[in-house]
Write a protein that holds these residues in place. Sequence first.
Motif, short mmCIF file in Angstrom:
data_model
loop_
_atom_site.label_atom_id
_atom_site.label_comp_id
_atom_site.label_asym_id
_atom_site.label_seq_id
_atom_site.Cartn_x
_atom_site.Cartn_y
_atom_site.Cartn_z
N THR A 268 0.75 -1.22 0.09
CA THR A 268 0.08 0.11 -0.04
C THR A 268 0.71 1.40 0.09
OG1 THR A 268 -1.56 -1.27 1.47
CG2 THR A 268 -1.88 0.94 1.19
N ASN A 269 1.78 1.31 0.74
CA ASN A 269 2.75 2.64 1.19
C ASN A 269 3.31 2.96 -0.24
OD1 ASN A 269 4.47 3.74 3.96
ND2 ASN A 269 3.61 5.09 2.06
N THR A 272 0.83 4.34 -2.83
CA THR A 272 0.84 5.80 -2.45
C THR A 272 1.96 6.45 -2.96
OG1 THR A 272 -0.31 4.98 -0.39
CG2 THR A 272 0.23 7.40 -0.57
N ASN A 297 0.14 -2.62 4.84
CA ASN A 297 0.50 -1.20 5.57
C ASN A 297 -0.22 -0.15 4.96
OD1 ASN A 297 1.94 -0.34 3.25
ND2 ASN A 297 4.18 -1.17 4.29
N THR A 298 0.14 0.92 5.56
CA THR A 298 -0.44 2.39 5.06
C THR A 298 0.72 3.59 5.37
OG1 THR A 298 -2.49 3.73 5.04
CG2 THR A 298 -1.50 3.00 7.02
N ALA A 311 -2.21 -0.78 8.65
CA ALA A 311 -3.57 -0.23 8.42
C ALA A 311 -4.77 -0.34 9.24
CB ALA A 311 -3.67 -0.81 6.97
N LEU A 316 -9.93 1.22 3.26
CA LEU A 316 -8.66 0.89 2.74
C LEU A 316 -8.83 -0.72 2.75
CD1 LEU A 316 -5.91 1.03 1.39
CD2 LEU A 316 -4.80 1.06 3.65
N SER A 357 -4.81 -4.15 13.14
CA SER A 357 -4.84 -4.65 11.64
C SER A 357 -5.43 -6.03 11.20
CB SER A 357 -3.50 -4.06 11.27
OG SER A 357 -3.33 -3.69 10.02
#
Length: 438
Positions: A268-269, A272, A297-298, A311, A316, A357
């Motif tokens: 995820t990160n 982004t 993750n984020t 996360a 999401l 999470s």
Amino acid sequence: MSYFPEVNKVKYEGPDSDNPLAFRWYNPEEVVAGKTMKDHLRFTVVYWHTFRGNGTDPFGGGTMLRPWDDGSESVENACNRARVAFELIEKLDAPFYAFHDRDVAPEGSNLRETHANFDAVAQVLKEQQQRTGVQLLWGTANMFSNPRFMHGAATTCNVEVFAYAAAQVKKALEVTKELGGANYVFWGGREGYQCLYNTDMKRELDHLAQFFHMAIDYAKQIGFTGQFLIEPKPKEPTKHQYDSDAAACLNFLRAYDLLDSFKLNIETNHATLAGHEMMHELEYAGMQGALGSIDANTGDLLLGWDTDQFATNYYLTTQIMLVLLKYGLSPGGVNFDAKVRRESFEPIDLFYAHIGSMDAFARGLKVAAKIIEDGALSKIVSQRYSSWDSELGQKIESGNTSFAELEALMLAKGDAAPNGSGRQELLENIFNRYLDRV
Ligand code: XUL
Ligand code: CO
């Protein structure tokens, strides 16, 4: 001896529980969309952040309190840490873990010694796997921390560093096989560039492909049947990482005849940082049959770097599960490539982080399954594209028409049929409605 005496095995207590050390949504044996939650989610604890992360950030040193760790680089400390790791993984009821070679075992003074250290710790990992039933989701090699890799590993300008990297991956593959790893991951590390003035991009990419082909050959030779994965990331540590996003990775794999041997591990990160939504990266990989696994993750939208947070956002996790349910994940998993904040320095924070999470993904799974079961989004999507189900649409999709024929049609009609609404707001409301109800 227990290092987490205040924590028992984390159990499911249901959404109304106020117990911060219980699951409210993750109920491993509960069947959702035809499979247990455990089999859908394949939760994985990462060794590097959870057991080697010390809280360092670009502005300050470590903060983590890890009473079991003597802070040395001894093999004995590494073996003890491995035992502690399995206590946490077991108590979290996570079925998998993942590691880099250098997280689990220290480097020696030469490669031979480094290999021997790795073998010694791998022996403890094996014992712990057998004791607990926890399995290895994937192994990988850290080819970015040691200064020898400053110019990259497979894409370095220094041929002997390439050879060293090959030796390191050869060993990591052997250990991953020995421990029954379901996958082997290549994250790009320092495979990229800081400056194009000093970079022969074509030569570097050719070398990267050679490296991957040798890895495939060696896996065949030793009978390692796990899935190879590469992990897209656009920048950090280099200005441009060659595996910049799912599309770039797939282009590389296709260009160098590697597509049959690799899938993608989507994080995820990293999505982004690439300017994409996670859902975009998952869908892009999935539609090409290349969705292998996810690093769950984020980031933080107000911080520009790879913060690797746990996360907890239901939007999401539901979006992710919508795509994972569509394409499936096994032999991949939901891998928590995430670290607690440097201010969350107590061991118990590792439990809160994972439990929260795991719950967020479990709830995301339930919401997504319901949305799919009811066709809540898909009915509207089918409707939106329904003009393509007409004779004309079918003719175009099957490649049985031409510009001339389409021009003749439009000349006869004068203009295209009117458009329908995209209904974005309605769809967003429907999504909320499902989140409210599950
Ligand atoms: C780095 C990253 C890695 C890989 C494994 O950004 O995500 O931890 O997942 O090497
Ligand atoms: Co990752």
